[in-house]
Design a protein around this motif. Structure first.
Motif, PDB file in Angstrom:
ATOM      1  N   GLU A 192       0.873  -0.990  -0.243  1.00 16.87           N
ATOM      2  CA  GLU A 192       0.040   0.032  -0.113  1.00 16.87           C
ATOM      3  C   GLU A 192       0.931   1.178  -0.160  1.00 16.87           C
ATOM      4  O   GLU A 192       0.525   2.233  -0.752  1.00 16.87           O
ATOM      5  N   ALA A 193       1.947   1.407   0.650  1.00 19.24           N
ATOM      6  CA  ALA A 193       2.841   2.432   0.858  1.00 19.24           C
ATOM      7  C   ALA A 193       3.387   2.506  -0.619  1.00 19.24           C
ATOM      8  O   ALA A 193       3.574   3.696  -1.310  1.00 19.24           O
ATOM      9  N   GLN A 194       3.908   1.623  -1.154  1.00 21.21           N
ATOM     10  CA  GLN A 194       4.495   1.753  -2.503  1.00 21.21           C
ATOM     11  C   GLN A 194       3.387   2.438  -3.552  1.00 21.21           C
ATOM     12  O   GLN A 194       3.537   3.039  -4.271  1.00 21.21           O
ATOM     13  N   ARG A 195       2.284   1.782  -3.432  1.00 20.26           N
ATOM     14  CA  ARG A 195       1.039   2.253  -4.508  1.00 20.26           C
ATOM     15  C   ARG A 195       0.901   3.728  -4.095  1.00 20.26           C
ATOM     16  O   ARG A 195       0.699   4.552  -5.068  1.00 20.26           O
ATOM     17  N   ALA A 196       0.834   4.170  -2.801  1.00 26.37           N
ATOM     18  CA  ALA A 196       0.692   5.562  -2.515  1.00 26.37           C
ATOM     19  C   ALA A 196       2.006   6.345  -3.106  1.00 26.37           C
ATOM     20  O   ALA A 196       1.644   7.530  -3.447  1.00 26.37           O
ATOM     21  N   ARG A 197       3.046   5.936  -3.025  1.00 24.36           N
ATOM     22  CA  ARG A 197       4.188   6.698  -3.587  1.00 24.36           C
ATOM     23  C   ARG A 197       4.080   6.868  -5.287  1.00 24.36           C
ATOM     24  O   ARG A 197       4.769   7.813  -5.742  1.00 24.36           O
ATOM     25  N   ASN A 198       3.636   5.781  -5.786  1.00 20.44           N
ATOM     26  CA  ASN A 198       3.563   5.761  -7.208  1.00 20.44           C
ATOM     27  C   ASN A 198       2.085   6.372  -7.841  1.00 20.44           C
ATOM     28  O   ASN A 198       1.870   6.359  -9.061  1.00 20.44           O
ATOM     29  N   ASP A 199       1.425   6.976  -6.903  1.00 19.19           N
ATOM     30  CA  ASP A 199       0.254   7.603  -7.334  1.00 19.19           C
ATOM     31  C   ASP A 199       0.358   8.727  -8.099  1.00 19.19           C
ATOM     32  O   ASP A 199       0.797   9.745  -7.664  1.00 19.19           O
ATOM     33  N   THR A 200      -0.102   8.761  -9.156  1.00 23.57           N
ATOM     34  CA  THR A 200      -0.038   9.855 -10.118  1.00 23.57           C
ATOM     35  C   THR A 200      -1.318  10.795 -10.472  1.00 23.57           C
ATOM     36  O   THR A 200      -1.082  11.488 -11.362  1.00 23.57           O
TER      37      THR A 200
END
Length: 91
Positions: free
Chosen positions: A9-17
């Motif tokens: 989830e943290a990785q998804r948040a960092r890659n949210d464009t």
């Protein structure tokens, strides 16, 4: 929540464009950098972390920038700031 799921989830948040997420991230970074400048200038220690004093200093600076001495103040403060950045880099 498992650690692996939390990392995902943290990785998804960092890659949210999404536009609003990117803008929020940019604003957060700007605020952190500005706070860092307040700390680097020594104002936190000099005011004993008194937020009212810090805010008052910034209000005075803003009033100066709204006044007739705007250009002179900006020139002076820019020179001082550049010199201070150079000193920090040389330390």
């Amino acid at each position: 929540m498992t650690a692996a799921r939390h990392r995902l989830e943290a990785q998804r948040a960092r890659n949210d464009t999404r536009d609003w997420v990117v803008k929020r991230r940019e604003r957060t970074r700007q605020l952190i950098e500005l706070g860092g400048l307040v700390a680097k200038a020594g104002l936190v220690e000099l005011t004993d972390d008194d937020r009212a004093v810090l805010f008052g200093v910034m209000i005075d600076a803003a009033a100066t920038l709204k006044g007739e001495q705007r250009d002179q103040a900006r020139t002076l403060w820019r020179r001082r700031g550049r010199r201070a950045f150079e000193q920090l880099q040389n330390e």
